[in-house]
Design a protein around this motif. Structure first.
Motif, PDB file in Angstrom:
ATOM      1  N   ARG A 199      49.239  32.361  95.519  1.00 49.64           N
ATOM      2  CA  ARG A 199      50.343  32.898  96.312  1.00 49.64           C
ATOM      3  C   ARG A 199      50.649  34.345  95.909  1.00 49.64           C
ATOM      4  O   ARG A 199      50.877  35.198  96.752  1.00 49.64           O
TER       5      ARG A 199
ATOM      6  N   LYS B 201      47.936  36.580  97.265  1.00 50.00           N
ATOM      7  CA  LYS B 201      48.083  36.730  98.706  1.00 50.00           C
ATOM      8  C   LYS B 201      49.128  37.802  99.011  1.00 50.00           C
ATOM      9  O   LYS B 201      48.909  38.657  99.863  1.00 50.00           O
ATOM     10  N   GLY B 202      50.251  37.772  98.324  1.00 48.34           N
ATOM     11  CA  GLY B 202      51.286  38.781  98.525  1.00 48.34           C
ATOM     12  C   GLY B 202      50.803  40.177  98.170  1.00 48.34           C
ATOM     13  O   GLY B 202      51.086  41.142  98.880  1.00 48.34           O
TER      14      GLY B 202
ATOM     15  N   GLN C 251      48.390  41.320 100.860  1.00 51.10           N
ATOM     16  CA  GLN C 251      49.152  41.660 102.069  1.00 51.10           C
ATOM     17  C   GLN C 251      49.798  43.033 101.911  1.00 51.10           C
ATOM     18  O   GLN C 251      49.821  43.827 102.853  1.00 51.10           O
TER      19      GLN C 251
ATOM     20  N   ASN D 138      47.078  45.630 102.176  1.00 50.54           N
ATOM     21  CA  ASN D 138      46.705  45.718 103.586  1.00 50.54           C
ATOM     22  C   ASN D 138      47.731  46.540 104.361  1.00 50.54           C
ATOM     23  O   ASN D 138      47.376  47.383 105.190  1.00 50.54           O
ATOM     24  N   GLY D 139      49.008  46.323 104.091  1.00 52.48           N
ATOM     25  CA  GLY D 139      50.065  47.081 104.749  1.00 52.48           C
ATOM     26  C   GLY D 139      50.005  48.567 104.410  1.00 52.48           C
ATOM     27  O   GLY D 139      50.144  49.421 105.289  1.00 52.48           O
TER      28      GLY D 139
ATOM     29  N   SER E 270      46.927  50.069 106.120  1.00 54.26           N
ATOM     30  CA  SER E 270      47.139  50.152 107.568  1.00 54.26           C
ATOM     31  C   SER E 270      48.077  51.312 107.903  1.00 54.26           C
ATOM     32  O   SER E 270      47.811  52.094 108.825  1.00 54.26           O
TER      33      SER E 270
ATOM     34  N   ASN F 196      55.806  50.759 102.608  1.00 58.55           N
ATOM     35  CA  ASN F 196      55.482  49.338 102.473  1.00 58.55           C
ATOM     36  C   ASN F 196      56.306  48.640 101.399  1.00 58.55           C
ATOM     37  O   ASN F 196      56.567  47.442 101.510  1.00 58.55           O
TER      38      ASN F 196
ATOM     39  N   THR G 149      58.443  45.453 102.400  1.00 54.71           N
ATOM     40  CA  THR G 149      58.333  44.214 101.628  1.00 54.71           C
ATOM     41  C   THR G 149      59.703  43.753 101.143  1.00 54.71           C
ATOM     42  O   THR G 149      60.050  42.580 101.265  1.00 54.71           O
TER      43      THR G 149
ATOM     44  N   THR H 251      61.155  40.640 103.670  1.00 52.61           N
ATOM     45  CA  THR H 251      60.672  39.412 103.070  1.00 52.61           C
ATOM     46  C   THR H 251      61.876  38.634 102.569  1.00 52.61           C
ATOM     47  O   THR H 251      62.660  39.144 101.781  1.00 52.61           O
TER      48      THR H 251
END
Length: 158
Positions: A4, A7-8, A11, A14-15, A18, A68, A72, A76
């Motif tokens: 987990r 994954k965060g 992410q 990725n943000g 991007s 980002n 976040t 979130t």
């Protein structure tokens, strides 16, 4: 728990990438069209119409990280649970605007006393922000629709 956390992290990366990629893509035509005329006016165009400097690319990358982090923290539920999305959005755009203003001043993106540059900044920032919100809403709507279809398929399949 470890998966987990990764994954965060991915992410978040990725943000950042991007946001950075989109920002650089927006700057490319601006540099090509206006870079030569603005190279003595703005550090963003120090290489004229030829390219973005390494310093500019790094500054844009740091700005993407800041954007980002704000995203976040504000969007979130892990961090803020009881704040309305409208308040979160207003805070997000206020913090990002403040960060950009600090970058303008610190990195001499354009002269602080040049009113036309500020007007151009707020117009372009407003347009880009609006596009970002619209694209985000369309993506969210599409994902919600896909999830609802999957849920209906699951419910009707039983």
């Amino acid at each position: 728990m470890r998966v987990r956390e990764n994954k965060g992290f991915f992410q978040f990366i990725n943000g950042v990438l991007s946001t950075y990629g989109f920002t650089v893509l927006v700057f490319i035509p601006i540099v090509i069209l206006f870079g030569e005329g603005a190279k003595d006016f703005s550090s963003l165009f120090s290489l004229g119409g030829a390219a973005l400097s390494m310093a500019t690319l790094i500054q844009l990358f740091i700005l993407a990280i800041i954007i980002n982090i704000c995203s976040t923290v504000l969007f979130t539920d892990r961090w803020i649970k009881n704040m309305a999305i409208l308040v979160r959005s207003i805070l997000f755009f206020a913090i990002v605007t403040l960060a950009i203003v600090v970058f303008v001043i610190r990195f001499h993106w354009f002269p602080v006393d040049y009113v036309e540059a500020w007007i151009g900044f707020f117009i372009s920032f407003g347009v880009c922000s609006t596009l970002g919100v619209v694209v985000g809403r369309l993506k969210e709507k599409s994902e919600n629709e896909r999830m609802n279809q999957a849920l209906e398929k699951y419910i009707n399949g039983k």
